[in-house]
Design a protein around this motif. Structure first.
Motif, PDB file in Angstrom:
ATOM      1  N   LYS A 123      37.318  44.684  36.250  1.00  0.00           N
ATOM      2  CA  LYS A 123      37.184  45.938  36.998  1.00  0.00           C
ATOM      3  C   LYS A 123      37.436  45.717  38.483  1.00  0.00           C
ATOM      4  CE  LYS A 123      34.062  49.891  37.531  1.00  0.00           C
ATOM      5  NZ  LYS A 123      32.725  50.459  37.165  1.00  0.00           N
ATOM      6  N   ALA A 124      36.940  44.589  39.000  1.00  0.00           N
ATOM      7  CA  ALA A 124      37.133  44.278  40.411  1.00  0.00           C
ATOM      8  C   ALA A 124      38.612  44.087  40.736  1.00  0.00           C
ATOM      9  CB  ALA A 124      36.351  43.023  40.784  1.00  0.00           C
ATOM     10  N   VAL A 125      39.314  43.356  39.893  1.00  0.00           N
ATOM     11  CA  VAL A 125      40.742  43.116  40.124  1.00  0.00           C
ATOM     12  C   VAL A 125      41.543  44.413  40.001  1.00  0.00           C
ATOM     13  CG1 VAL A 125      42.799  41.960  39.210  1.00  0.00           C
ATOM     14  CG2 VAL A 125      40.673  40.671  39.512  1.00  0.00           C
ATOM     15  N   ASP A 126      41.206  45.236  39.023  1.00  0.00           N
ATOM     16  CA  ASP A 126      41.881  46.535  38.890  1.00  0.00           C
ATOM     17  C   ASP A 126      41.740  47.345  40.173  1.00  0.00           C
ATOM     18  OD1 ASP A 126      42.704  46.020  36.313  1.00  0.00           O
ATOM     19  OD2 ASP A 126      41.072  47.141  35.359  1.00  0.00           O
ATOM     20  N   TYR A 127      40.536  47.341  40.735  1.00  0.00           N
ATOM     21  CA  TYR A 127      40.291  48.088  41.973  1.00  0.00           C
ATOM     22  C   TYR A 127      41.135  47.525  43.114  1.00  0.00           C
ATOM     23  CZ  TYR A 127      37.863  50.128  45.970  1.00  0.00           C
ATOM     24  OH  TYR A 127      37.581  50.799  47.133  1.00  0.00           O
ATOM     25  N   LEU A 128      41.131  46.218  43.265  1.00  0.00           N
ATOM     26  CA  LEU A 128      41.871  45.588  44.356  1.00  0.00           C
ATOM     27  C   LEU A 128      43.371  45.854  44.250  1.00  0.00           C
ATOM     28  CD1 LEU A 128      39.919  42.219  44.508  1.00  0.00           C
ATOM     29  CD2 LEU A 128      40.023  43.933  46.339  1.00  0.00           C
ATOM     30  N   LEU A 129      43.899  45.781  43.047  1.00  0.00           N
ATOM     31  CA  LEU A 129      45.338  45.961  42.860  1.00  0.00           C
ATOM     32  C   LEU A 129      45.773  47.424  42.944  1.00  0.00           C
ATOM     33  CD1 LEU A 129      46.192  43.309  40.117  1.00  0.00           C
ATOM     34  CD2 LEU A 129      46.509  43.163  42.593  1.00  0.00           C
ATOM     35  N   SER A 130      44.811  48.321  43.131  1.00  0.00           N
ATOM     36  CA  SER A 130      45.155  49.728  43.341  1.00  0.00           C
ATOM     37  C   SER A 130      45.380  50.029  44.826  1.00  0.00           C
ATOM     38  CB  SER A 130      44.046  50.634  42.791  1.00  0.00           C
ATOM     39  OG  SER A 130      42.874  50.559  43.599  1.00  0.00           O
ATOM     40  N   HIS A 131      45.228  49.009  45.677  1.00  0.00           N
ATOM     41  CA  HIS A 131      45.414  49.178  47.118  1.00  0.00           C
ATOM     42  C   HIS A 131      46.753  48.585  47.564  1.00  0.00           C
ATOM     43  CE1 HIS A 131      41.195  50.124  46.673  1.00  0.00           C
ATOM     44  NE2 HIS A 131      41.198  50.591  47.913  1.00  0.00           N
ATOM     45  N   ASP A 132      47.156  48.924  48.793  1.00  0.00           N
ATOM     46  CA  ASP A 132      48.487  48.518  49.244  1.00  0.00           C
ATOM     47  C   ASP A 132      48.499  47.256  50.090  1.00  0.00           C
ATOM     48  OD1 ASP A 132      47.319  49.527  51.508  1.00  0.00           O
ATOM     49  OD2 ASP A 132      48.821  51.074  51.888  1.00  0.00           O
ATOM     50  N   ILE A 133      47.331  46.726  50.436  1.00  0.00           N
ATOM     51  CA  ILE A 133      47.249  45.476  51.197  1.00  0.00           C
ATOM     52  C   ILE A 133      45.876  44.867  50.989  1.00  0.00           C
ATOM     53  CG2 ILE A 133      46.438  46.591  53.325  1.00  0.00           C
ATOM     54  CD1 ILE A 133      48.171  44.555  54.876  1.00  0.00           C
ATOM     55  N   LEU A 134      45.815  43.527  50.965  1.00  0.00           N
ATOM     56  CA  LEU A 134      44.554  42.824  50.732  1.00  0.00           C
ATOM     57  C   LEU A 134      44.410  41.669  51.719  1.00  0.00           C
ATOM     58  CD1 LEU A 134      44.715  42.581  46.827  1.00  0.00           C
ATOM     59  CD2 LEU A 134      43.360  44.208  48.166  1.00  0.00           C
ATOM     60  N   GLY A 135      43.181  41.447  52.165  1.00  0.00           N
ATOM     61  CA  GLY A 135      42.857  40.263  52.958  1.00  0.00           C
ATOM     62  C   GLY A 135      42.310  39.193  52.034  1.00  0.00           C
ATOM     63  N   PHE A 136      42.575  37.933  52.345  1.00  0.00           N
ATOM     64  CA  PHE A 136      42.332  36.855  51.386  1.00  0.00           C
ATOM     65  C   PHE A 136      41.777  35.623  52.092  1.00  0.00           C
ATOM     66  CE2 PHE A 136      43.605  33.287  48.760  1.00  0.00           C
ATOM     67  CZ  PHE A 136      43.521  33.751  47.448  1.00  0.00           C
ATOM     68  N   ASP A 137      40.760  35.000  51.466  1.00  0.00           N
ATOM     69  CA  ASP A 137      40.215  33.756  52.004  1.00  0.00           C
ATOM     70  C   ASP A 137      39.407  33.062  50.912  1.00  0.00           C
ATOM     71  OD1 ASP A 137      39.798  31.801  53.919  1.00  0.00           O
ATOM     72  OD2 ASP A 137      38.077  32.799  54.829  1.00  0.00           O
ATOM     73  N   THR A 138      39.046  31.821  51.138  1.00  0.00           N
ATOM     74  CA  THR A 138      38.193  31.078  50.200  1.00  0.00           C
ATOM     75  C   THR A 138      37.152  30.286  50.985  1.00  0.00           C
ATOM     76  OG1 THR A 138      39.552  29.058  50.161  1.00  0.00           O
ATOM     77  CG2 THR A 138      40.113  30.795  48.570  1.00  0.00           C
ATOM     78  N   GLU A 139      36.092  29.903  50.287  1.00  0.00           N
ATOM     79  CA  GLU A 139      35.074  29.012  50.854  1.00  0.00           C
ATOM     80  C   GLU A 139      34.763  27.927  49.834  1.00  0.00           C
ATOM     81  OE1 GLU A 139      34.247  29.342  53.891  1.00  0.00           O
ATOM     82  OE2 GLU A 139      34.940  31.401  54.244  1.00  0.00           O
ATOM     83  N   THR A 140      34.458  26.747  50.354  1.00  0.00           N
ATOM     84  CA  THR A 140      34.122  25.607  49.505  1.00  0.00           C
ATOM     85  C   THR A 140      32.843  24.960  50.008  1.00  0.00           C
ATOM     86  OG1 THR A 140      36.456  25.181  49.032  1.00  0.00           O
ATOM     87  CG2 THR A 140      34.919  23.366  48.635  1.00  0.00           C
TER      88      THR A 140
END
Length: 216
Positions: free
Chosen positions: A37-54
């Motif tokens: 559901k989260a990915v479906d929501y994100l892919l319904s938008h036209d731009i995304l910000g992205f990062d990771t933490e370790t």
């Protein structure tokens, strides 16, 4: 009035700037079943910000697997706790999506970390470090870039905290979300300035030369 940018922002000035904070919704994903559901929501938008933490490792020669994947829209950020969910088929769908631009910084490191969990073909990732030079900006850190473009500081106080803790603290959540969201803000501002040319670039060498010339 033209936006004033510096080719190299003076790090000493950052501490006095007001803090940039993501004020939208933060949704923490802790189970594999929540990822679709989260990915479906994100892919319904036209731009995304992205990062990771370790989770940081303080033992020489030992590194941990990436713990957190944060992906943001303009007003909502999902924090995928990969140490709990793993990389599901839906998260993989997000990573390999070729349609929606995913904006980040130093993405080579993020992608390498994610590939240690599962191999994938990155789709439509845009690294800010590859494009800020187009308007003469030489800084490559998110903190310096945001200070340069927006006159605000991004706190790094939570960077070395435990990203595999049972429950993320509010400070960790805001920190993680802010980093992803800021990438969208920087990209959109950069594109606007590229198209309008409505900025003035101040070069560090020019400032130094002006100071030297004013000396007796």
């Amino acid at each position: 009035m033209k936006r004033v940018l510096h080719d190299k922002f003076d790090k000493r000035l950052i501490g006095s700037l007001p803090q940039a904070v993501f004020e939208g919704r933060i949704i923490v994903i802790t189970t594999a079943g929540e990822t679709a559901k989260a990915v479906d929501y994100l892919l319904s938008h036209d731009i995304l910000g992205f990062d990771t933490e370790t989770r940081p490792s303080f033992k020489k020669g030992h590194t941990n697997l990436v713990s957190l994947l944060q992906v943001s829209t303009h007003d909502t950020c999902f924090l995928f706790r990969l140490n709990l969910t793993g990389i599901t088929s839906d998260i993989l769908r997000l990573l390999e999506d070729k349609k929606i631009p995913k904006i980040g910084l130093s993405l080579h490191d993020d992608i390498m970390s994610l590939r240690k969990r599962i191999d994938f073909k990155p789709g439509n990732f845009i690294d800010l470090q590859d494009i800020v030079g187009s308007i003469g900006v030489e800084d490559l850190s998110l903190q310096k870039l945001y200070a340069n473009f927006f006159g605000k500081k991004i706190s790094k106080n939570q960077r070395l905290t435990n990203w595999e803790v049972d429950v993320l603290t509010d400070r960790q959540k805001v920190y993680a979300a802010t980093d992803a969201w800021c990438c969208i803000m920087l990209y959109e501002e950069l594109r606007k300035l590229q198209q309008s040319g409505d900025y003035e670039l101040i070069r560090t060498n020019t400032i130094q030369e002006d100071v030297q010339e004013s000396l007796p």
